[in-house]
Design a protein around this motif. Structure first.
Motif: not given
Ligand SMILES: NC(=O)c1ccc[n+]([C@@H]2O[C@H](COP(=O)([O-])OP(=O)(O)OC[C@H]3O[C@@H](n4cnc5c(N)ncnc54)[C@H](O)[C@@H]3O)[C@@H](O)[C@H]2O)c1
Ligand SMILES: O=P(O)(O)OC[C@H]1O[C@H](O[C@H]2[C@H](O)[C@@H](O)[C@@H](O)O[C@@H]2CO)[C@H](O)[C@@H](O)[C@@H]1O
Ligand SMILES: [Mn+2]
Length: 443
Positions: A311, A314, A302, A53
């Protein structure tokens, strides 16, 4: 500023703190430029889940930064300027034992306090020493910032066993508390506070806090802490877990014992152990909470990033814990002489405490590391507590070095939260069995 860019290794790449640290490093890349970010862990499978990740995160936000993750010490520790060490030897399975074994005997069960902290210490010493040795072998000019716990025992061990190594032991609990103090006082952040603090790790007191004009902030803070502890509430604490809420609030009771200072939250375990045990469930401890929430969220997020291949959306955020570490690296890299706390050999910093004690005091951070600032004398109450607890920490390191059952029994018995040597022995004997894969064989 010059044109240097740094290579940073996170040792304990599989830690739940890793994504937060990566985000902070990327957010501060102008202040602390990076050329390489590396991960090292001895559990490749755990590290891979975080690394896959973070590789995506780095590629999206700073494609110029090279990213590597490895379980090979030579690969990981070569060409590194800073090592951030955050290993947990024995992982959560052993933290759970550290908490549950003492509780079974009616004693506080805590990660860095009492028998649990000592047990963890004996596991961490060889793990951290090994990291120092890898760093010195493959990147002899690098600095290590170690926050692997229990930092007090680890720091005592590195003081004795690797006295000339470029390792600085640190803790973020005072950082968290000073952020709270700033919020209580409606100040921008902890950097507005000019402070004096002394003690051991997870065992210290603020004696003076001022703003940059010299105005004494202690009266207003004391007034607040006497009623609310360090609990801020509202938006500030909207994500704070219930067990931390209890800890921050209990600082009011710890403060009441010595209204001339402001205490570290960890003192509650030493000064109110009966109350802490009363509120503990021996079958569901802090480890169970961490596994159910932090670990689940970090590894879940992740996995989601890896599945999406992005990401960008995120929910990982950089936290106080890691901004402090970036500040330390910046101070060493650019010799800023920023004043921050470190866990360091006393050598007179607290004038009436053993010069060989490992204490936590403000230091000026620069190119040669941490230079301690003298804090004067400890008051009688603090001196008594510090001397006893430091002896516990020293006996724990003696026990590891000498493989001595007796020294370890003495450490457990001297510990303030253990009622007597009989209970100490019962806990120790259970811990010897639980730690058989980690501790030296005791004679
Ligand atoms: N000093 C502080 O203020 C502070 C603050 C937060 C966390 N911590 C400490 O940071 C560490 C990590 O915490 P966590 O909750 O994220 O733990 P975690 O179990 O999620 O991560 C620790 C990682 O260390 C790895 N590891 C264990 N032994 C190793 C070894 N010998 N060599 C290399 N890797 C090893 C594990 O495989 C794991 O991936 C702990 O020691 C914790 O106490 C300290
Ligand atoms: O029980 P845990 O694993 O949640 O926390 C144990 C750690 O607690 C302190 O660190 C806090 C820190 O104070 C807070 O600001 C934030 O960053 O979370 C940290 C971890 O929860 C303590 O200083 C550490 O040594 C402990 O490991
Ligand atoms: Mn800490």
């Amino acid at each position: 500023m010059d044109d240097r860019k740094f290579s940073v290794l996170i040792a304990g790449g599989g830690s739940t703190y890793t994504p937060g640290i990566v985000l902070t490093l990327l957010e501060h890349i102008k202040k602390f430029p990076l050329r390489k970010l590396k991960f090292y862990d001895n559990d490749g499978e755990r590290q891979k889940k975080i690394a896959d990740a973070c590789r995506i995160l780095v590629k999206e936000r700073a494609p110029e930064v090279e990213f590597e993750a490895s379980t090979n010490p030579e690969e990981a520790f070569s060409d590194v300027d800073f090592v951030m060490a955050q290993i947990r030897v024995g992982k959560y399975a052993m933290r759970s034992q550290d908490e549950k074994i003492p509780l079974k005997h009616g004693v506080v069960g805590q990660e860095t306090t009492g028998p649990g902290g000592i047990a963890y210490g004996l596991r961490s010493i060889p793990g951290v020493i090994q990291l120092v040795d890898y760093m010195e072998k493959y990147s002899p000019n690098a600095w290590m910032l170690n926050y692997s716990n229990p930092a007090a025992i680890v720091a005592e061990a590195t003081r004795r066993l690797r006295p000339n190594s470029k390792i600085i032991n640190i803790c973020d609990m005072p950082i968290d508390i000073m952020d709270r103090m700033a919020a209580i006082l409606n100040l921008k952040d902890r950097n507005e506070l000019v402070f004096r603090y002394y003690g051991l790790n997870h065992f210290g007191w603020w004696t003076d806090i001022r703003d940059k004009t010299g105005k004494d902030l202690m009266p207003a803070l004391k007034e607040y802490v006497s009623k609310n502890g360090y609990w801020v509430g509202g938006d500030y604490d909207k994500n704070t877990e219930a067990s931390w809420e209890e800890t921050f609030k209990m600082a009011a009771d710890v403060y009441a014992l010595d209204p001339t200072t402001l205490p570290n939250t960890y003192l509650k375990y030493y000064l109110y152990p009966t109350e802490v045990v009363k509120h503990s469930d021996p079958n569901y401890t802090r480890t169970d909470e961490v596994e159910a929430y932090r670990q689940k969220n970090v590894f879940g997020e992740c996995a989601r990033i890896v599945k999406n291949g992005s990401a960008k959306d995120t929910n990982f955020v950089s936290d106080q814990h890691s901004t402090y570490i970036v500040d330390l690296c910046t101070a060493i890299a650019y010799d800023t002489k920023q004043r921050m706390l470190a866990i360091i050999p006393n050598e007179g910093a607290i004038s009436n405490i053993d010069p060989t004690a490992t204490v936590e005091v403000p230091c000026l951070f620069g190119a040669t590391g941490a230079e301690r600032i003298a804090m004067g004398k400890a008051a009688t109450f603090q001196k008594g507590l510090i001397t006893e607890q430091n002896s516990v920490e020293k006996l724990a390191v003696d026990a590891w070095e000498e493989h001595s059952y007796t020294k370890l029994w003495e450490a457990f018995s001297l510990c303030k939260i253990v009622p007597d040597a009989g209970v100490a022995k019962d806990i120790l004997d259970d811990m010897v069995v639980a730690n058989k894969d980690f501790w030296p064989e005791l004679k």
